[in-house]
Design a protein around this motif. Structure first.
Motif, PDB file in Angstrom:
ATOM      1  N   UNK A   1       0.782  -1.392   0.005  1.00 17.83           N
ATOM      2  CA  UNK A   1      -0.056   0.011  -0.008  1.00 17.83           C
ATOM      3  C   UNK A   1       0.796   1.269  -0.156  1.00 17.83           C
ATOM      4  N   UNK A   2       1.953   1.417   0.955  1.00  8.25           N
ATOM      5  CA  UNK A   2       2.838   2.360   1.020  1.00  8.25           C
ATOM      6  C   UNK A   2       4.135   2.303  -0.059  1.00  8.25           C
ATOM      7  N   UNK A   3       4.001   1.297  -0.539  1.00  7.71           N
ATOM      8  CA  UNK A   3       5.262   1.168  -1.746  1.00  7.71           C
ATOM      9  C   UNK A   3       6.410   1.196  -1.288  1.00  7.71           C
ATOM     10  N   UNK A   4       6.579   0.614  -0.201  1.00  5.38           N
ATOM     11  CA  UNK A   4       7.981   0.411   0.393  1.00  5.38           C
ATOM     12  C   UNK A   4       8.898  -0.387  -0.535  1.00  5.38           C
ATOM     13  N   UNK A   5       8.313  -1.246  -1.205  1.00  4.08           N
ATOM     14  CA  UNK A   5       8.996  -2.128  -2.071  1.00  4.08           C
ATOM     15  C   UNK A   5       9.746  -1.292  -3.527  1.00  4.08           C
ATOM     16  N   UNK A   6       9.117  -0.170  -3.642  1.00  2.30           N
ATOM     17  CA  UNK A   6       9.302   0.413  -4.887  1.00  2.30           C
ATOM     18  C   UNK A   6      10.328   1.701  -4.553  1.00  2.30           C
ATOM     19  N   UNK A   7      10.450   2.018  -3.324  1.00  4.41           N
ATOM     20  CA  UNK A   7      11.147   3.062  -2.897  1.00  4.41           C
ATOM     21  C   UNK A   7      12.619   3.208  -3.550  1.00  4.41           C
ATOM     22  N   UNK A   8      13.494   1.920  -3.400  1.00  5.92           N
ATOM     23  CA  UNK A   8      14.750   2.255  -4.205  1.00  5.92           C
ATOM     24  C   UNK A   8      15.832   2.876  -3.385  1.00  5.92           C
ATOM     25  N   UNK A   9      15.541   3.286  -2.333  1.00  2.68           N
ATOM     26  CA  UNK A   9      16.586   4.163  -1.615  1.00  2.68           C
ATOM     27  C   UNK A   9      17.385   3.053  -0.864  1.00  2.68           C
ATOM     28  N   UNK A  10      18.637   3.727  -0.248  1.00  2.00           N
ATOM     29  CA  UNK A  10      19.608   2.829   0.040  1.00  2.00           C
ATOM     30  C   UNK A  10      19.138   2.148   1.582  1.00  2.00           C
ATOM     31  N   UNK A  11      18.379   2.818   2.365  1.00  2.00           N
ATOM     32  CA  UNK A  11      17.798   2.307   3.587  1.00  2.00           C
ATOM     33  C   UNK A  11      16.638   1.290   3.199  1.00  2.00           C
ATOM     34  N   UNK A  12      16.120   1.438   2.156  1.00  2.00           N
ATOM     35  CA  UNK A  12      15.088   0.337   1.960  1.00  2.00           C
ATOM     36  C   UNK A  12      15.871  -0.959   1.359  1.00  2.00           C
ATOM     37  N   UNK A  13      17.050  -0.671   0.709  1.00  2.00           N
ATOM     38  CA  UNK A  13      17.753  -1.791  -0.067  1.00  2.00           C
ATOM     39  C   UNK A  13      18.352  -2.638   1.290  1.00  2.00           C
ATOM     40  N   UNK A  14      18.867  -1.747   2.097  1.00  2.00           N
ATOM     41  CA  UNK A  14      19.492  -2.558   3.348  1.00  2.00           C
ATOM     42  C   UNK A  14      18.666  -3.225   4.081  1.00  2.00           C
ATOM     43  N   UNK A  15      17.411  -2.641   4.504  1.00  2.00           N
ATOM     44  CA  UNK A  15      16.440  -3.546   5.087  1.00  2.00           C
ATOM     45  C   UNK A  15      16.115  -4.707   4.336  1.00  2.00           C
ATOM     46  N   UNK A  16      15.567  -4.765   3.209  1.00  2.00           N
ATOM     47  CA  UNK A  16      15.429  -5.759   2.385  1.00  2.00           C
ATOM     48  C   UNK A  16      16.647  -7.127   2.575  1.00  2.00           C
ATOM     49  N   UNK A  17      17.705  -6.434   2.466  1.00  5.48           N
ATOM     50  CA  UNK A  17      19.084  -7.507   2.463  1.00  5.48           C
ATOM     51  C   UNK A  17      19.110  -8.085   3.907  1.00  5.48           C
TER      52      UNK A  17
END
Length: 548
Positions: A230-246
């Motif tokens: 809903x908030x499209x966290x998966x589409x952010x593409x920021x370094x913080x989001x990438x680090x969180x996913x990894x």
């Protein structure tokens, strides 16, 4: 008339003011919410007289609500008025405040409301939890409204709450799923083993605990979905989001999977080669291990597909993290195997115990070894381009350094045990029995450190020979952009290899981000210690070399 440049002290005054104001506002909001939670909980608890029984608690709730509440409201009103200007809204401290309260309120209201639902399943009313959940849910909605406000919402860290939210939802969903699935597996295993009904305490049906775990699982996955989709966290593409996913999806999922598979294999090996303990004791960890491996594999596989859609650097980082998890499992298994072999030579330890320890080490090594081999590919030599990757070189240095530190500490432990044995003749245990555990760890860490040092030296020579180690043409890039600055900074870093500092525009209206080709053309052959890159308005990109 010559205008004097403001001093550093004068320029820092707004930052200090914001730090103090937002800190006080955070504290007042927390205190007021705690007090109001207590009052609402008392109102909902129909079996408790408001005043009698807990005068101190009621007095605290009233003081927190009636004093901190109005103060928080007045201070927030002044803060909200100032956000119409660009300076306060663009401050990172405003984003930190929103993120902090958003995170605390989200964690608090989800725990309270889910706890109240699970308590009701067990036949217990939890009005205090309901009151806490409702109040903190209101705080969350309030700060979410400010986060998404089109005029006064934070310009810095505005995507951080979404990332924190999906990580928190993932954690609750995974924990609830593992618990519930583990209970189902345990009931099935106990039924097959002829000991059904031992899942929970006498008098509670086994499905009740499963239903309670299901509440936590569903609640967690709803929170995850809300922020992820809903908030499209998966589409952010920021370094913080990438680090969180990894970190959460790749590292967390692989750890859960390997841990569950290792324990499951250990149980199977014990059933085959070591029946020294009762059957129920041997089977006891199997249900939780199967559940952990199943849920972890799902989380790992899903986030692996997410990472595969990202750029090359995040994909490489995910592979290195996976390799590190497999390496830790393998090295731990090798260390335990050495420990078990030394234990077999110790007369004070019976053979059955040594066999159990040996099977534990074999399980860890068998599970972690193939994963490390497949991901790291030790049989093939990395090419110069791959070896020149900063992520790979940092990984090699980090693994070598950490292994060396652990080896040195373990060596000190071995020395301490040896000197202690030599100086105290009254010790009953043999010297080998006292040093076998640290010796096993020392052997494994020395092996890991030596291998990665050799690989690092070999790849350094290959990269140097190929001429890939060159000084950067650009020392640092200063990027002036709007809402897409984080993605553009990643592209500029990939093109030039230089660190990028982001300066946000006062007006950050959503605009199409230039692609890598436009940014590369703008940089051209510029060289220097600092290069200014200005993106926008529109599709305009300009790069300016700054004087040293």
């Amino acid at each position: 008339m010559i205008a004097e440049r403001p001093s550093a002290v004068t320029a820092a005054q707004p930052t200090v003011r914001r730090l103090i104001v937002y800190t006080i506002l955070f504290a007042l909001v927390m205190i007021a919410a705690i007090g109001l939670s207590g009052l609402v909980g008392r109102l909902l608890d129909t079996g408790v007289v408001l005043v009698e029984g807990d005068v101190a608690g009621l007095a605290q709730s009233l003081a927190f609500t009636l004093i901190a509440g109005p103060l928080a409201a007045v201070l927030w009103w002044f803060v909200w008025r100032r956000l119409s200007g660009g300076a306060d809204r663009s401050s990172v401290l405003w984003g930190v405040y929103i993120t902090a309260v958003y995170t605390v309120s989200l964690i608090t209201f989800t725990q309270a409301l889910l706890g109240a639902v699970t308590a009701s399943i067990g036949g217990d009313a939890a009005p205090r939890d309901v009151g806490t959940g409702l109040v903190w849910w209101g705080v969350w909605i309030w700060h979410r409204w400010m986060l998404l406000h089109p005029v006064k919402g934070p310009r810095q860290l505005r995507h951080a709450p979404g990332v924190v939210g999906f990580v928190w939802g993932l954690a609750i969903g995974v924990a609830g799923s593992i618990t519930g699935l583990g209970l189902v597996f345990r009931e099935a295993i106990d039924t097959v083993a002829g000991s059904a009904g031992s899942v929970v305490a006498v008098g509670n049906p086994w499905w009740e605990a499963v239903l309670q775990s299901l509440v936590w699982a569903v609640g967690g996955w709803v929170v995850w979905w809300w922020h992820w989709n809903h908030d499209r966290a998966r589409a952010l593409g920021s370094d913080f989001a990438t680090v969180a996913v990894i970190a959460a999806g790749i590292a967390g999922g692989s750890i859960l999977t390997l841990g569950g598979l290792g324990v499951s294999l250990f149980v199977v090996l014990r059933l085959t080669f070591d029946r020294s303990d009762p059957l129920r004791e041997i089977l006891d960890p199997l249900s939780s291990a199967l559940a952990t491996a199943t849920v972890g594999a799902v989380v790992w596989a899903y986030h692996r597909t997410v990472v595969d859609s990202l750029a090359a650097t995040p994909r490489l980082a995910a592979s290195l993290v996976t390799s590190g998890v497999g390496l830790v499992a393998t090295a731990s298994g090798v260390g335990v195997i050495v420990n078990a072999l030394l234990a077999a030579l110790t007369p004070a330890l019976v053979g059955a115990d040594a066999r159990t320890l040996l099977l534990a080490g074999i399980s860890s090594a068998v599970v972690g070894g193939p994963l490390w081999w497949i991901v790291w590919k030790p049989a093939s030599i990395a090419g110069p381009a791959e070896a020149a990757s900063p992520a790979r070189r940092v990984y090699l240095i980090a693994v070598f350094g950490l292994s060396a530190v652990v080896a040195v500490v373990t060596l000190l432990v071995v020395g301490y045990r040896v000197f202690e044995f030599a100086l105290d003749g009254a010790l009953a245990a043999s010297l080998l029995d006292r040093v076998r555990a640290p010796l096993g760890l020392l052997f494994a860490t020395v092996l890991v450190a030596a291998y990665h040092f050799v690989v690092w030296r070999r790849e350094l020579v290959a990269v140097t020979t190929a001429g890939l180690v060159q000084a950067r043409r650009i020392g640092r890039i200063i990027l002036v952009s709007g809402a897409n600055a984080a993605a553009e900074a990643q592209i500029l870093h990939a093109i030039s290899g230089a660190p990028v500092t982001i300066w946000s525009r006062a007006s950050d209206d959503e605009q199409p981000s230039p692609d890598a080709a436009h940014l590369a053309d703008a940089l051209g052959l510029l060289a220097g210690k600092r290069v200014l890159v200005v993106v926008g308005p529109g599709s305009r990109v300009e790069a300016i070399g700054l004087a040293d």
